[in-house]
Design an enzyme around this catalytic site. Sequence first.
Site, PDB file in Angstrom:
ATOM      1  N   ASP A 106       0.850  -1.164   0.029  1.00  0.00           N
ATOM      2  CA  ASP A 106      -0.136   0.020   0.009  1.00  0.00           C
ATOM      3  C   ASP A 106       0.928   1.416   0.083  1.00  0.00           C
ATOM      4  O   ASP A 106       1.811   1.246  -0.618  1.00  0.00           O
ATOM      5  CB  ASP A 106      -0.937   0.060   1.376  1.00  0.00           C
ATOM      6  N   TYR A 218      -1.939  12.158   1.730  1.00  0.00           N
ATOM      7  CA  TYR A 218      -2.787  12.197   0.679  1.00  0.00           C
ATOM      8  C   TYR A 218      -2.812  13.791  -0.110  1.00  0.00           C
ATOM      9  O   TYR A 218      -2.747  14.080  -1.253  1.00  0.00           O
ATOM     10  CB  TYR A 218      -4.123  11.671   0.933  1.00  0.00           C
ATOM     11  N   HIS A 274      -6.610  -6.520  -0.500  1.00  0.00           N
ATOM     12  CA  HIS A 274      -5.545  -5.523  -0.622  1.00  0.00           C
ATOM     13  C   HIS A 274      -4.814  -5.558   0.821  1.00  0.00           C
ATOM     14  O   HIS A 274      -3.494  -4.860   0.733  1.00  0.00           O
ATOM     15  CB  HIS A 274      -6.219  -3.986  -0.521  1.00  0.00           C
TER      16      HIS A 274
END
Length: 296
Positions: A106, A218, A274
């Site tokens: 990730d 982010y 994931h």
Amino acid sequence: MREITDHAGHPVTHGRATVNGVRLHYVTAGSGGPLVLLHGVPKSWYYWHRVIPLLSERFTVIAPDVRGFGDSARPDDGYDMGTIARDIGALMTELGHERFAVAGEDWGAAFAYAVAATYPERVTKLSFAEMLLPGFGLEDWSALTADNVSSDHFLWHVGFFHVRDFPEMLISGREEQFWSTWMKNETYNPAAITEDCVREWARCSAAPGGLRAIFEVYRATFTNIELDTGWARTPLPMPVLTIGSSHFIGEESRRQMERTATDVRYVEIADCGHSLALERPAELARVLGDFFAAEL
């Protein structure tokens, strides 16, 4: 969070170091060549707790909490991939490891790539799992399109987390419910996201500055796009193992690194979503162990 032991039943060793202007928490276990494990969002070193005992017999495992996560400090800035790479490089110098291998999943994979691109003379091998780099697909998979919405991997949260203040306002006080629901939706086997994991990451994100620090990763996307496109002009010289899950990012992990490295191989883990280290820890540890233990 429960106590984690290595392959021989010895508790992992916790440590703290102030490097590159930030105080990092990390754990170490085992012996052998140094192997750094980098977690993603909203995780911490504890993401690797099922894998560490399976790797510690062959490697000195170093699993840090990235700045802003877990029990590391949460400074006002420095959440771009370049700064985090320098954090990890300085930590490894502090621990006495001039050369080392690095694996990430990730956002941890993005950070691991940044470490390899920043220190190509120090990183011996890289494993890049289940991630799209900013500038190479992260924005495309997060767009509101019919194909993305109908897929297994619509990254709707990228835009949401990028917005300032609103995610903190909406998630604060609901950390356990939000992270549990979000992470389980990205798995093949939701039961792999156990209550101890949820409680640990909710604890960390509910701490002062915890949610802000997570979302600052982010909010650094446009800086990261510039960094990634710049680094990609010089292909990585070390061997790169890419790992994808059959029910999330999959083979796109390989295509990411083929744009940035010359020696790339790919392994797909079946019946997995994931969170590879939680859903299929034994298979992931086998794949990583074989790759990092092989002679260069």
